[in-house]
Design a protein around this motif. Structure first.
Motif, short mmCIF file in Angstrom:
data_model
loop_
_atom_site.label_atom_id
_atom_site.label_comp_id
_atom_site.label_asym_id
_atom_site.label_seq_id
_atom_site.Cartn_x
_atom_site.Cartn_y
_atom_site.Cartn_z
N ASN A 3 0.82 -1.21 0.00
CA ASN A 3 0.00 0.00 0.00
C ASN A 3 0.86 1.26 0.00
N TYR A 5 2.79 4.50 -0.58
CA TYR A 5 2.53 5.62 -1.48
C TYR A 5 3.22 6.83 -0.90
N GLU A 7 4.53 11.21 -1.82
CA GLU A 7 4.70 12.34 -2.73
C GLU A 7 5.99 13.04 -2.35
N ALA A 127 -4.25 26.38 3.98
CA ALA A 127 -3.71 25.65 2.82
C ALA A 127 -4.58 25.92 1.60
N MET A 210 6.09 8.98 10.21
CA MET A 210 5.18 8.19 9.40
C MET A 210 5.25 8.43 7.90
N ALA A 211 5.61 9.66 7.50
CA ALA A 211 5.55 9.97 6.07
C ALA A 211 6.91 9.80 5.39
N ASP A 371 -0.70 20.05 18.38
CA ASP A 371 0.23 20.43 17.31
C ASP A 371 0.10 19.43 16.16
N GLY A 372 0.11 19.95 14.96
CA GLY A 372 -0.06 19.09 13.78
C GLY A 372 1.01 18.00 13.67
N VAL A 374 2.17 16.07 15.81
CA VAL A 374 1.87 14.88 16.60
C VAL A 374 1.20 13.79 15.73
N MET A 375 0.51 14.27 14.69
CA MET A 375 -0.19 13.34 13.80
C MET A 375 0.79 12.42 13.06
N PHE A 376 1.99 12.91 12.81
CA PHE A 376 2.94 12.14 12.01
C PHE A 376 3.95 11.38 12.87
N ASN A 377 3.81 11.50 14.19
CA ASN A 377 4.70 10.72 15.05
C ASN A 377 4.38 9.23 14.86
N PRO A 378 5.41 8.40 14.76
CA PRO A 378 5.13 6.98 14.46
C PRO A 378 4.34 6.27 15.54
N LYS A 379 4.43 6.74 16.79
CA LYS A 379 3.70 6.10 17.88
C LYS A 379 2.59 7.03 18.34
N GLU A 380 1.43 6.47 18.61
CA GLU A 380 0.32 7.30 19.10
C GLU A 380 0.73 7.96 20.41
N ILE B 121 -5.16 23.39 12.14
CA ILE B 121 -4.59 22.05 12.19
C ILE B 121 -4.75 21.43 13.58
N VAL B 125 -6.28 17.75 14.45
CA VAL B 125 -5.65 16.73 15.27
C VAL B 125 -6.64 16.21 16.30
#
Lengths: 395, 181
Positions: A3, A5, A7, A127, A210-211, A371-372, A374-380, B121, B125
């Motif tokens: 899966n 993907y 950019e 954005a 994560m990205a 903070d945005g 936190v969404m991409f941190n690999p661990k919750e 944002i 979250v």
């Protein structure tokens, strides 16, 4: 089928190395511009960093039409409006940002106003609000850390509402980033250390969050290798222009990496700490990095172990059992921080900063949770987790 | 040849599935804010009257919920009474399907740039945390683990079953009310 993907986008031309500044006139002419305005701050001007930029332009017959040198450390909507007014009055047709994150973000915002029209930059926050390419725009970074010269975001404070406005659009990216070792030669040791650790954190989080993707990985690892090799050399010999250039390039490479793979909890905690305790961003990054890596350890064991090669070199990597490489990477970062503490007292704990009170930790944790990054941190991350990391980072 | 004939039907089925899932999610968001104190605590961080939208670009399925105060949500269906405060937009129906069919975690979809966030944002979250909590409640653990970054370790089976039953009951009641209206 996997899966996977991703950019990856970086259209910024990078002009780096000896006499890079002298390429500015050619670049601007190639973009159809001949009346540039410089956006910078008083510190940059006082350090004499504008002189080689102006000389490089004048020697090629390119007149700098206007210089705004009063960008504050936290730029505001009012400052952006004022600069846009000068730009229009002087009939400028392009922008050159010379400075660190604030000057670069300010110039990005000014470019939005002078290209899209209007006086209120707040109207363009968020954005996807900017729909067209902007005016020709070059960036000359004077610190080696933020990577703002290759990121498509800017943050400006709305003084009336006391909020930070984020701007995000690929159109904010400059046409070119000019990296000349002359620009960072006079950086004081503690700023050199903090900004380099900022770049180190960008690269490390880009590689472990994560990205992450194959292209950002390539930039991140190359940046980590350059910082690991050159930072202490520069700290011991600040006039070493070769290693200064290595750090400046590492900063740009780390910027390319994280703008395409995002960052995680180190940044979330750092943003909150900066907002509440007014600590410099690079210092916060250096401070939190090992603690967050320890928190994420079991989720990022494989990539973190891989980083040992770039942090310590092939001999140490080969001599370390695969199962211990992740811990060894954290140790390498801790060792680097200890060396920096010896050389310039760059704090390793919140207590060492002398600017954070223990009772503020809960507020920092709460703010970090929104903070945005936190969404991409690999661990919750839960609020309790954030508090636990802060307690470990306290002393 | 056969694949070509089936394709429009498959696309239609995918659209209907996503549309149905949006309707369930919207109602379930309202329900979880009525039955779960943790979700309410998170939602209290949103301004009163805050409108949240999740939609498929360019003009596909959408769900709109409003924070009506004290951590409670109201599901508005697919039309907003005024401009929304926060919009999470899937770039394509295929991306929405990946998430709604639990082939891709919401957090991974964000990381993979499958979605755009328009708005604050920090609120995005917060809404993601509420959505994760909802999914942890209403999906069987094996499916929920595919949907959320980390299944909450402190969520015990009795609490999960009880909350899920109450949420599904409220979702079903809401569906019936909508049909009757």
């Amino acid at each position: 089928m996997t899966n996977q993907y991703y950019e990856f986008f970086c259209p910024v031309k990078v002009i780096a190395g000896k006499a890079a500044l002298e390429h500015i006139p050619y670049e601007l002419t190639g973009l159809g511009a001949g009346r540039p305005m410089i956006v910078t701050d008083k510190g940059v001007r006082a350090a004499g960093l504008l002189d080689p930029v102006i000389a490089a332009c004048e020697e090629s017959g390119l007149e700098i039409i206007s210089i705004y040198d009063d960008v504050p450390p936290d730029s505001s909507t009012g400052v952006v409006k004022d600069i846009a007014g000068i730009y229009r009055r002087e009939k400028c047709d392009s922008l050159i940002a010379v400075g660190g994150g604030s000057a670069i973000d300010t110039a990005k915002a000014v470019n939005v106003l002078v290209s899209e029209g209007g006086d209120n930059i707040a109207e363009y926050s968020g954005a996807g609000t900017i729909k067209h390419p902007l005016k020709p725009f070059l960036v000359v970074p004077t610190t080696a850390g933020t990577g703002s010269e290759v990121t498509s975001v800017a943050v400006i404070t709305d003084t009336a509402k006391s909020v930070k406005l984020p701007f995000s659009s690929s159109f904010l990216l400059p046409n070119a980033a000019v990296i000349d070792p002359r620009m960072t030669l006079t950086l004081p040791p503690h700023i050199t250390a903090a900004t380099a650790m900022d770049a180190m954190t960008h690269a490390t989080e880009a590689f472990t969050c994560m990205a992450k993707n194959p292209l950002s990985d390539a930039y991140a690892t190359a940046a980590i290798k350059k910082i690991s090799t050159s930072l202490l050399e520069v700290m011991d010999n600040p006039k070493d222009s070769d290693n200064r250039l290595e750090l400046a390039q590492a900063s740009t490479m780390a910027g390319i990496a994280f703008s395409n793979s995002m960052v995680g909890l180190v940044h979330a905690l750092g943003h909150a700490t900066g907002a509440i305790c007014h600590l410099p961003h690079g210092m916060c990054m250096s401070l939190y990095l090992p603690y967050v890596l320890e928190y994420n350890l079991e989720t990022i064991r494989a990539p973190l172990g891989e980083l040992l090669l770039y942090l310590e070199g092939p001999e140490v990597y080969a001599a370390t059992p695969a199962s211990r490489r992740a811990e060894a990477s954290i140790s390498a970062i801790r060792k680097l921080r200890d060396e920096l503490f010896k050389r310039c007292r760059l704090p390793r704990t919140l207590k060492e900063t002398g600017s954070v009170e223990e009772h503020q930790l809960d507020t920092i944790a709460e703010m970090a949770m929104d903070d945005g990054s936190v969404m991409f941190n690999p661990k919750e991350v839960t609020l309790e987790d954030a508090r636990a990391v802060l307690r470990r980072a306290w002393a | 040849m056969l694949a070509k004939r089936i394709q429009p039907m498959a696309f239609q089925a995918r659209r209907l599935y996503v549309e149905l899932m949006f309707q369930v999610m919207g109602r379930a968001l309202q329900a979880i804010s009525e039955v779960d104190a943790s979700a309410r605590r998170e939602a209290r961080g949103l301004p009163e009257g805050f409108l949240f939208e999740m939609m498929v670009m360019p003009d596909g399925s959408r769900l709109i919920v409003e924070h009506v105060g004290d951590g409670r949500f109201h599901y508005h269906g697919n039309s907003a009474p005024r401009p929304v405060d926060l919009s999470i937009r899937f770039k394509h129906i295929a991306h929405a399907f990946l998430v709604m069919s639990f082939q891709e975690k919401t957090s991974v979809a964000f990381a993979n740039d499958r979605m755009l966030v328009d708005g604050d944002i920090g609120y995005a979250v917060r809404m993601t945390r509420i959505l994760n909590r909802l999914e942890s409640f209403i999906l069987p653990r094996v499916v929920a683990e595919r949907a959320v970054k980390e299944y909450p370790s402190n969520l015990r089976l009795p609490e999960k079953l009880l909350s899920a039953a109450r949420i599904y009951l409220k979702v079903a009641s809401n569906f019936i009310e909508t049909v009757r209206a």
